[in-house]
Write an enzyme that holds these catalytic residues in place. Structure first.
Site, PDB file in Angstrom:
ATOM      1  N   HIS A  40     -26.023  -1.707  30.420  1.00  0.00           N
ATOM      2  CA  HIS A  40     -24.591  -1.765  30.771  1.00  0.00           C
ATOM      3  C   HIS A  40     -23.999  -0.357  30.874  1.00  0.00           C
ATOM      4  CE1 HIS A  40     -23.729  -6.062  30.723  1.00  0.00           C
ATOM      5  NE2 HIS A  40     -24.469  -6.187  29.629  1.00  0.00           N
ATOM      6  N   SER A  84     -25.951 -13.658  28.421  1.00  0.00           N
ATOM      7  CA  SER A  84     -26.871 -13.849  27.296  1.00  0.00           C
ATOM      8  C   SER A  84     -26.651 -15.184  26.583  1.00  0.00           C
ATOM      9  CB  SER A  84     -26.737 -12.694  26.293  1.00  0.00           C
ATOM     10  OG  SER A  84     -27.234 -11.510  26.866  1.00  0.00           O
ATOM     11  N   ASP A 128     -33.830 -12.373  28.162  1.00  0.00           N
ATOM     12  CA  ASP A 128     -32.899 -13.391  28.663  1.00  0.00           C
ATOM     13  C   ASP A 128     -32.505 -13.123  30.116  1.00  0.00           C
ATOM     14  OD1 ASP A 128     -31.600 -11.079  27.849  1.00  0.00           O
ATOM     15  OD2 ASP A 128     -30.027 -12.110  26.719  1.00  0.00           O
ATOM     16  N   HIS A 129     -32.546 -11.836  30.502  1.00  0.00           N
ATOM     17  CA  HIS A 129     -32.195 -11.400  31.866  1.00  0.00           C
ATOM     18  C   HIS A 129     -32.466  -9.906  31.931  1.00  0.00           C
ATOM     19  CE1 HIS A 129     -28.766  -9.478  30.040  1.00  0.00           C
ATOM     20  NE2 HIS A 129     -28.525 -10.625  29.397  1.00  0.00           N
TER      21      HIS A 129
HETATM   22 MG    MG Z   1     -28.129 -10.278  22.853  1.00  0.00          MG
HETATM   23 ZN    ZN Z   2     -25.447  -7.882  28.761  1.00  0.00          ZN
END
Ligand code: MG
Ligand code: ZN
Length: 362
Positions: free
Chosen positions: A260, A83, A298-299
């Site tokens: 996660h 990130s 961001d991903h």
């Molecule tokens: Mg973040």
């Molecule tokens: Zn992450």
């Protein structure tokens, strides 16, 4: 007689053309936005968006946005970004190494879009459901090759003229190892310090540091309430006091943490909350007419997939590839003046470049 029919036909053709410029629409339709609201869903891939869409039974703010594209997220040193590098690509237009915040691969500070906006006299803001010193918001205001130096990142908030920031992270300002009290420094610079959004008087507040948790905000299912949509609405109404315009980045931080944890319910709850914040941004933009709203990530996190579900019941069954980020492209959604430039597949750094161009910054 034929002549009359002809001129009647001509009139029916010409009259609508003459009035096509919608006389009720007072705002000039510029291609250049006065304000940009960038909303980042950390770890938000297309499956995360569609999980939220399903949970909301097909009625979603994000998927109702008219312009769509994709963003390519690899970092300077890895096919899979973190990130820090992902945020820095969006905030500075430069791909950097994983772990870096607002600096290039050699550690040199890069000017962020928030800093450019400040320099041009615009108001600026950051809103996050993590600590405000965490990688994504930090990428817009801080400069360090080590994203975990939270107390250094807090100091960087005092090196800019940011007008509004709302999130967690109180301890990085108030309970520091170097015993500096940054809360007093913020007060001296005219910030109203809030530990609860209820204490903020919108009319009298022009500079706001709302640090609502010691560290990160709780997850939505553990008592965060309506903080993100409320903070979005509040920040926008404070920043909108500036006639020159504003830039704000608003983050749904914990979509990533659901990924996660390989916890589909966590992802769904955070997606719905993030979409409600997007709704607040769009509500303002639709009324304002000069605001560009961009929603992206961001991903992707988790290699999340949907292997079952029902739009009618709002249920999903998720599956995961990994407990970390993946390399897949992430979606981009846009609304408002300049939004069309975000269509197609673009590099994550292009999002910064397009915003800078649309704002007319150097
Ligand atoms: Mg973040
Ligand atoms: Zn992450």
């Amino acid at each position: 007689m034929r002549k009359y029919i002809l001129s009647f036909l001509l009139l029916t053709l010409i009259v609508p053309v003459l009035f096509a410029g919608n006389p009720g629409d007072k705002k000039k339709k510029s291609k250049h936005p006065k304000n940009i609201i960038l909303l980042i869903g950390d770890g938000m891939g297309t499956a995360q968006v569609y999980a939220g869409y399903t949970a909301k039974k097909g009625i979603m703010n994000i998927t109702g946005m008219p312009v769509t594209g994709f963003s390519v997220t690899y970092s300077a040193n890895d096919y899979i970004t973190d990130s820090g590098a992902g945020g820095t690509a969006l905030s500075t237009g430069v791909k950097t190494k994983n772990g870096s915040i607002g600096v290039d691969s050699s550690g040199k500070p890069l000017e962020t879009i928030l800093e450019k906006a400040e320099k041009s006299g615009l108001s600026t803001g950051l809103v996050s459901t993590s600590s405000i010193t965490h990688a994504t918001p930090a990428s817009f205001i801080a400069h360090t090759a080590n994203r975990s130096k939270y107390s250094d990142i807090a100091l960087d908030f005092l090196k800019t003229d940011i007008d509004v920031f709302i999130g967690g992270g109180y301890k990085d300002f108030a309970k520091r190892a170097d015993s500096l009290n940054l809360i007093d420094s913020l007060k001296a610079r005219g910030y109203f310090i809030a530990r609860d959004l209820k204490d903020v008087n919108l009319k009298s507040t022009d500079r706001l540091a709302a640090l609502l948790a010691d560290e990160h905000m709780p997850q939505i299912s553990k008592g965060r309430g309506n903080m993100l949509p409320d903070a979005t609405e509040m920040a926008i109404s404070i920043l909108d006091k500036n006639d020159k315009g504003f830039f704000i980045m608003i983050e749904g931080s914990q979509i990533d943490w659901g990924g996660h944890a390989n916890d589909a319910a966590y992802i769904v709850d955070e997606m719905v909350d993030f979409d409600n914040a997007v709704g607040k941004a769009l509500e303002f933009a639709k009324k304002d007419g000069e605001t560009l709203v961009i929603v992206t990530a961001d991903h992707e996190t988790g290699g999340f997939g949907l292997i079952g579900g029902s739009i009618a019941s709002g249920d999903i069954q998720g599956a995961f590839l990994i407990k970390d980020h993946t390399a897949t492209m992430v979606p981009v959604f846009a609304y408002g003046p300049g939004s069309k430039t975000f269509t197609g597949v673009q590099d994550n750094t292009d999002i910064f470049k397009k915003c800078v161009k649309l704002f007319g910054f150097k």
